[in-house]
Write an enzyme that holds these catalytic residues in place. Structure first.
Site, PDB file in Angstrom:
ATOM      1  N   HIS A 148     -71.085 -40.652   1.993  1.00  0.00           N
ATOM      2  CA  HIS A 148     -70.506 -41.586   2.970  1.00  0.00           C
ATOM      3  C   HIS A 148     -70.773 -42.982   2.427  1.00  0.00           C
ATOM      4  O   HIS A 148     -71.875 -43.276   1.967  1.00  0.00           O
ATOM      5  CB  HIS A 148     -71.160 -41.385   4.332  1.00  0.00           C
ATOM      6  CG  HIS A 148     -70.651 -42.283   5.410  1.00  0.00           C
ATOM      7  ND1 HIS A 148     -69.325 -42.636   5.536  1.00  0.00           N
ATOM      8  CD2 HIS A 148     -71.300 -42.893   6.445  1.00  0.00           C
ATOM      9  CE1 HIS A 148     -69.182 -43.417   6.591  1.00  0.00           C
ATOM     10  NE2 HIS A 148     -70.359 -43.594   7.151  1.00  0.00           N
ATOM     11  N   GLU A 173     -62.474 -24.904  27.672  1.00  0.00           N
ATOM     12  CA  GLU A 173     -61.185 -24.543  27.098  1.00  0.00           C
ATOM     13  C   GLU A 173     -60.708 -25.522  26.032  1.00  0.00           C
ATOM     14  O   GLU A 173     -59.716 -25.261  25.350  1.00  0.00           O
ATOM     15  CB  GLU A 173     -60.128 -24.409  28.196  1.00  0.00           C
ATOM     16  CG  GLU A 173     -60.380 -23.220  29.112  1.00  0.00           C
ATOM     17  CD  GLU A 173     -59.215 -22.937  30.042  1.00  0.00           C
ATOM     18  OE1 GLU A 173     -58.061 -23.254  29.675  1.00  0.00           O
ATOM     19  OE2 GLU A 173     -59.455 -22.400  31.137  1.00  0.00           O
TER      20      GLU A 173
END
Length: 329
Positions: free
Chosen positions: A105, A228
């Site tokens: 990074h 969900e």
């Protein structure tokens, strides 16, 4: 895209690669390189709980300073907030002219927190997936896509060596995109803050709170707004947004295309532009550095607030009933 045939792994022959850190990415990089036939040494602080784990995998382990001194290629896989301190105290003196200093990074280099000087190569290889996936895909003969960049080419051979490293950890099996430290850092931070972490968690909590405040069962609110979410994200991951919409009901798709932009509206988009501006200007980096210099007091407070949100309390109870979910972290 860059693939295996574009990268020469033999360029690492006779070189020692030092992996500093043995966390999620560190263990995957070290083990994948070892399995690719590369000479690897892991650098860990004294007393690290990862020492025995790394040695049990057949890896040589030294102190951070000794590993940095031994490495011709030195990959820094320490937390962003620790890199500047450890660089000055334990890494810098071991980096010889002509070495390749690498990161997964670009934060410390892009924001000038680490200054290696003009005589070393500086490169980046960033797999676009967590370490456990990088390792698992490699063992199965596959790879995780990645990004590669060269910030400084002191030797004239930095790019070739960076790509050899990318091949050694398996990224070129799936494909590597060349980029820059600036582009990788700024897009990565933006994605985390505006979408993947900050955006998603606030969207989940806002939806949950809306249903609970309207009198609905908190358990149903948890399932609809958090549980969900994985089903939808998996469909998007596998098939894209259009494929997800094809897979859900027509009712769900119509609600998506007619209501989504009422939630993510112009004020939200402007907030995203403001977040990106803070990243580009360096304001976020300076804020994060200052937070760590102050002992992370505000960060730890916000972490505790998040842990105690109602959706977290409800979720912990519901997940305890789901034997198929690994709840450890």
């Amino acid at each position: 895209m860059i693939y295996d045939h574009d990268a020469d792994l033999s360029l690492l022959d006779g070189k020692t690669v030092a992996i500093l850190g043995y966390g999620s990415q560190g263990h995957a990089h070290a083990l994948n390189l070892k399995d690719s036939g590369v000479d690897v040494v892991v650098g860990l602080r004294e007393g690290s709980t990862s020492v025995e784990c790394a040695r049990s995998e057949g890896l040589a382990v030294e102190s951070v300073a000794e590993a940095a001194s031994l490495g011709d290629v030195v990959m820094v896989l320490l937390p962003d907030e620790k890199q500047a301190e450890v660089w000055g105290a334990e890494i810098r003196d071991g980096i010889a002219p002509g070495n390749l200093l690498m990161f997964a990074h670009g934060f410390s280099i892009h924001y000038d927190l680490v200054d290696p000087g003009p005589e070393v190569d500086i490169g980046l290889v960033a797999p676009k997936g967590p370490g456990h996936l990088v390792r698992r895909q490699f063992v199965e003969g596959n790879g995780v896509p990645g990004l590669a960049a060269v910030h400084q080419d002191a030797t004239g051979h930095a790019r070739e060596l960076v790509l050899a490293y990318a091949r050694g950890i398996g990224c070129t099996r799936a494909g590597v995109i060349e980029t820059s430290f600036r582009e990788e850092t700024e897009t990565d931070l933006f994605g985390e803050q505006a979408v993947l972490c900050g955006g998603v968690t606030e969207l989940v909590r806002a939806g949950y709170e809306t249903l609970v405040e309207a009198g609905y069962d908190p358990r149903l609110a948890y399932f609809e707004c958090l549980h969900e979410l994985k089903l939808i994200v998996d469909l998007i991951y596998e098939k894209g947004i259009t494929g997800m919409r094809y897979s859900v009901s027509n009712t769900a798709e119509y609600g998506d295309v007619t209501r989504g932009d009422r939630v993510i509206s112009e004020p939200t988009r402007q907030a995203m532009r403001d977040i990106l501006a803070d990243i580009q200007s360096g304001d976020f980096a300076r804020e994060w550095v200052a937070e760590n210099q102050a002992g992370q007091e505000n960060f730890q407070r916000l972490r505790e607030v998040g842990k105690n949100h109602q959706v977290e309390r409800e979720g912990r109870e519901l997940r305890s009933m789901m034997d198929w979910i690994d709840t450890e972290f």
